[in-house]
Design an enzyme around this catalytic site. Sequence first.
Site, PDB file in Angstrom:
ATOM      1  CE  LYS A 115      -3.877   4.660   0.248  1.00 30.80           C
ATOM      2  NZ  LYS A 115      -2.461   4.231   0.343  1.00 30.80           N
TER       3      LYS A 115
ATOM      4  CE1 TYR B 183       0.378   7.335   2.952  1.00 27.93           C
ATOM      5  CE2 TYR B 183       1.055   5.222   2.050  1.00 27.93           C
ATOM      6  CZ  TYR B 183       0.102   6.008   2.675  1.00 27.93           C
ATOM      7  OH  TYR B 183      -1.102   5.458   3.038  1.00 27.93           O
TER       8      TYR B 183
ATOM      9  CG  ASP C  21      -1.813   1.217   1.243  1.00 31.90           C
ATOM     10  OD1 ASP C  21      -2.730   1.273   0.405  1.00 31.90           O
ATOM     11  OD2 ASP C  21      -1.581   2.123   2.069  1.00 31.90           O
TER      12      ASP C  21
ATOM     13  CG  HIS D  74      -4.829   9.403   0.191  1.00 30.11           C
ATOM     14  ND1 HIS D  74      -3.456   9.423   0.090  1.00 30.11           N
ATOM     15  CD2 HIS D  74      -5.075   8.900   1.429  1.00 30.11           C
ATOM     16  CE1 HIS D  74      -2.913   8.953   1.199  1.00 30.11           C
ATOM     17  NE2 HIS D  74      -3.871   8.643   2.037  1.00 30.11           N
TER      18      HIS D  74
END
Length: 646
Positions: A402, A373, A368, A435
């Site tokens: 995402k 990130y 994931d 997201h």
Amino acid sequence: MRVSRIFEDLQGHESHSSLSQDNFIKLLARHKALLLRSDANQNPWNVDDFAQTIEGLHLERYEYVGGAAPRRLIPVQANVEVFTANEAPPDQLIPFHHELAQVADPPQYIFFYCDLPSETGGETALIDSTLVYRFVADNHPKFMEKLKAHGARYKRTLPAEDDKESPIGRSFFNAYQVDNKIELERKLDKISGLEYEWQPDGSLTVITEPIPAVRMIEQQHNHAIYQWTFHNSVIAAFLGWQDSRNDRMNAVCFGNNERMDPNVLDDIAKFMDDNKVSYQWKKGDVFALNNRLVMHSRNAFTGPRRVFAAMFGDALPSNQVKRDGVGQIINDFSALTVSDPTTFGMWRLTDPEETVYQAIRAGYRRFDSACDYGNEQATGRGIARAIADGIVSREEMYITTKLWNTYHDPKHVPMALERCLKDLGLDYVDEFLIHFPISMQFVPFEKKYPPEWSNLDGEMVLVKNDINATWEAMEELVYNNKTKHIGLSNFNTQHLRQILSICQIKPTSLQIECHPHLSQEKLIRFAHESGIRVSSFSCLGGASYISLDMATTNDLLFENPIILEICRIHDKTAAQVMLRWAIQRNTLPINKSSSSARMAENRGVFDFYLTKEEMKAIDSLNKNHRYNDPGHFCEGGFGTFCPIYE
């Protein structure tokens, strides 16, 4: 009828006016073995009551081919086959086995009905196959490695006529449901890897093809199981395949023809005997067993005894109409089934390249990721290393990334995925999620990436946006083969209804915060009933949020007494118990660690299961507490009030 859970609460029972197919499947998927009895104010069931009850479950007929035990059909007033249980002499123990595990496609459901209990003994003893798997894996790891790698081959010599003096005396005509030897040879010749030889006395020696002896049972009709099982007849062959034609010491070997250590087999047999559940039959009792999860045996007995049996394949297709969250008929629930639910998360890793590489080595195949990130380039390098080293192929992996909040405008959606693909070094992702249901001011890729929660002036600016148009742009990515599936993250039920109302391609999955402090039962049910898979982040609670001042040490679940007691019972860590809780709710828990040992530990969740009471105890910890809530951190961090869950 009264229904008791044999492994969990044999003395208690639940009352059911009848047992529907759906309820039956759910109960046996969760509890493995049931005791069914007539109500206390009714007479015990007779054999016709038994036959009519199982007929009403609408299960697939199973042809009894390849079995060792002699059996006789019992006439009943229902369109099902009921026959005698193994008619081996009463002084002989029938060892533990999965019914017909020595054939390629064993039955899924087994029933036993007691017409006449014996004077003493004669119990149909049961044992949880996952419990046996764990014992063998922990105590005889090399044996388990060989069993997983090669499976087992079974050797048996069958007579031309049933031998009622032998527990394995079924004739080859009856065993393979043929009328003559020519028909039999044609049947056997079609089985690749099987060997057979006619003996001078007219008997037939058969050595089976290698049969899988350890199985991962994933799901049954969308009910999560995900347990390893010791799915074989190895111990039954080693202990019980002995008569004038057969030597039990030669009855079974590994699939590569290597001999099995009899000391190991004896140790496994002793463990089974020490941990079995033996129930003394009463007239009219019925056992319903999930043959994928439970092994059974028969204890020796005295006096007359009549126990009948029936076996079936899977459940027949149901005519029940099912509808999703916006009332549309739904037939496709395939998104709910995955081969491995454990998912490795890439949020807040100190060395993402090495971590993802080690996670792949540890067995993780689902990852994931997200633009936000800030580590997708390093993630991509780790994936590329693992592929180059031959650890994994791209096709074996399931990569999720995402769409960030600043890219909700339809013209920015494909640009956002292209940037993710470039950073990850991939041609496509398996899943692309929106997201958050939060649309923010666009930030040019070349000026700030990832944009995080603020624009170039350091402000969080919300903008008008039609989320329906965003979803339509997501659908185009599927049509253009940039992603195989699309889904949502941090959406609530009304958000889901909105997308379901307009979509051409349904969301495959929903990712949400979910842990014992935030169980989200209704949202998960809504998603599942709409055919949407649910993955859960922060599945171990608030531990990851303490350093962000979004949780305190009082929020930690690792020291919770309820969870610690369950850990003690199963000899598992708190993390393993919470991951198992998530899996049994049919969600995919996202976890992470930079430690290879912890990675392996977090995948050690397929050799035990939580009882109904243990699941309820963890459910009771729910307090609807979120750690990742834009309604709180956006205002404090960026001066913008942005609730999405209320």
